[in-house]
Design a protein around this motif. Structure first.
Motif, PDB file in Angstrom:
ATOM      1  N   PHE A   1      17.574  30.639  65.139  1.00 43.44           N
ATOM      2  CA  PHE A   1      16.231  30.187  64.786  1.00 43.44           C
ATOM      3  C   PHE A   1      16.112  28.695  65.090  1.00 43.44           C
ATOM      4  O   PHE A   1      16.254  27.825  64.218  1.00 43.44           O
ATOM      5  N   GLU A   2      15.853  28.397  66.355  1.00 45.49           N
ATOM      6  CA  GLU A   2      15.609  27.032  66.808  1.00 45.49           C
ATOM      7  C   GLU A   2      14.156  26.913  67.236  1.00 45.49           C
ATOM      8  O   GLU A   2      13.399  27.881  67.217  1.00 45.49           O
ATOM      9  N   GLY A   3      13.749  25.718  67.662  1.00 48.90           N
ATOM     10  CA  GLY A   3      12.366  25.443  67.998  1.00 48.90           C
ATOM     11  C   GLY A   3      11.641  26.504  68.806  1.00 48.90           C
ATOM     12  O   GLY A   3      10.525  26.909  68.447  1.00 48.90           O
ATOM     13  N   PRO A   4      12.226  26.998  69.895  1.00 51.13           N
ATOM     14  CA  PRO A   4      11.530  27.997  70.717  1.00 51.13           C
ATOM     15  C   PRO A   4      11.312  29.340  70.018  1.00 51.13           C
ATOM     16  O   PRO A   4      10.573  30.182  70.544  1.00 51.13           O
ATOM     17  N   ALA A   5      11.925  29.546  68.859  1.00 52.06           N
ATOM     18  CA  ALA A   5      11.666  30.773  68.086  1.00 52.06           C
ATOM     19  C   ALA A   5      10.459  30.616  67.173  1.00 52.06           C
ATOM     20  O   ALA A   5       9.952  31.608  66.634  1.00 52.06           O
ATOM     21  N   ALA A   6       9.978  29.379  67.011  1.00 54.30           N
ATOM     22  CA  ALA A   6       8.888  29.128  66.074  1.00 54.30           C
ATOM     23  C   ALA A   6       7.616  29.931  66.368  1.00 54.30           C
ATOM     24  O   ALA A   6       6.948  30.392  65.430  1.00 54.30           O
ATOM     25  N   PRO A   7       7.226  30.133  67.629  1.00 54.29           N
ATOM     26  CA  PRO A   7       5.985  30.880  67.879  1.00 54.29           C
ATOM     27  C   PRO A   7       5.987  32.285  67.283  1.00 54.29           C
ATOM     28  O   PRO A   7       4.917  32.789  66.889  1.00 54.29           O
TER      29      PRO A   7
END
Length: 323
Positions: free
Chosen positions: A22-28
């Motif tokens: 769960f890093e930034g690109p998983a936020a969407p």
């Protein structure tokens, strides 16, 4: 109340298997949950972490998960090795793959051929490492002059930060920022995005179990729309997206993850092609070129065909504009 209960029961369960943490690109994807995009499509979605480029594909192919997130090169190999496996890509997310070589300028790494005479740390299951031979061929790198050190995912960036290797393979937004967090100055880091150095391959896509898709076509179409809506929200406000991500991973540094998300948007998601054509689709000619590049590093057992790997029938007729 009875009607509400019936609606809740009617929601289609669609657990979503990611390729990584769960890093930034998983936020969407969490925005798609928090902002009600999945719910509006009649879907109940949970997002689960993965452990690398290969991780989600067998999970989806076996039916353990109806949908997942995986890179196209790994999917192509899996389908070739498992003919008839009920899995395919239905929505391109990383129009440009994040496959990169991340190196230290202080170790002489500024362009592809600088890897000659140097030590490259590469995790054997890493998707970027799998494409290194194509990258090397496209950039006239003499691979016999590159010393490859097999490393684990947890030790990859620490070894670069400690100077034990001169460069590493990895995702651009993962390895570069993780190395910075370990104290390496930003101006000492070189990111060689393979897509900017001759690689025609596509990156990560939403994949689906085709048996599930056949039985639930509307759910898959709704999932695709909701994913695009989540990315649109993240592009509009990356900082808020990172804050929502932190609700699911309290250990994250929201400033770093905001930056990581922005990198993925700028370098991988919101490309010129996506701005013009919308999110989710592929260019047939480019896909054919990518197959030809794959042949440089992988011997297909069966005749490759882009229709085996990507099904655009779940994309809406109107482009999914996210910019």
């Amino acid at each position: 109340m009875a009607l509400c209960s019936s609606a809740a029961l009617a929601e289609v369960e669609m657990p979503f298997a990611l390729d990584w943490k769960f890093e930034g690109p998983a936020a969407p994807y969490f925005l798609s949950i928090e902002n009600g995009h999945f719910e509006a499509e009649g879907l109940s979605v949970t997002v689960l972490e993965g452990a690398g480029s290969l991780d989600a594909i067998p999970k989806v192919a076996t039916g353990a998960f109806p949908v997942g997130f995986a890179d196209m090169a790994s999917l192509m190999k899996f389908i070739d090795q498992n003919p008839g496996a009920p899995v395919t890509a239905v929505m391109m997310v990383y129009d440009k793959p994040a496959f990169s070589i991340v190196g230290r300028k202080s170790h002489g790494i500024e362009k592809p051929t600088d890897l000659e005479g140097k030590i490259l740390g590469a995790p054997p299951p890493d998707g970027a490492w799998a494409q290194f031979p194509v990258f090397a061929a496209e950039n006239n790198i003499d691979v016999s002059k590159v010393t490859v050190e097999p490393v684990g995912f947890p030790t990859r960036e620490p070894m670069l930060a400690e100077g034990k290797v001169d460069a590493i393979s990895g995702f651009s937004f993962t390895s570069s920022l993780n190395t910075m967090r370990l104290g390496v100055p930003e101006d000492d880091i070189t990111v060689l995005l393979m897509a900017n150095h001759g690689l025609a391959l596509y990156g990560n896509a939403v994949i689906v179990n085709t048996d599930f898709a056949e039985e639930n076509p509307d759910a898959v179409k709704g999932f695709v729309r909701a994913i695009a809506a989540g990315w649109k929200d993240a592009i509009a406000d990356p900082a808020t997206a990172a804050q929502i991500l932190a609700n699911h991973n309290p250990a994250v540094d929201t400033d770093f993850e905001t930056r990581r998300l922005k990198m993925s948007i700028d370098d991988n998601v919101l490309t010129d092609y996506v701005r013009e054509n919308g999110m989710g689709g592929i260019d047939a000619d480019r896909m054919d070129r990518s197959i030809e590049q794959m042949k440089m590093v992988y011997e297909f057992v069966n005749e490759p065909n882009r229709e085996l790997y990507f099904d655009d029938s779940f994309l809406p007729e109107e482009p999914l504009k996210i910019n």
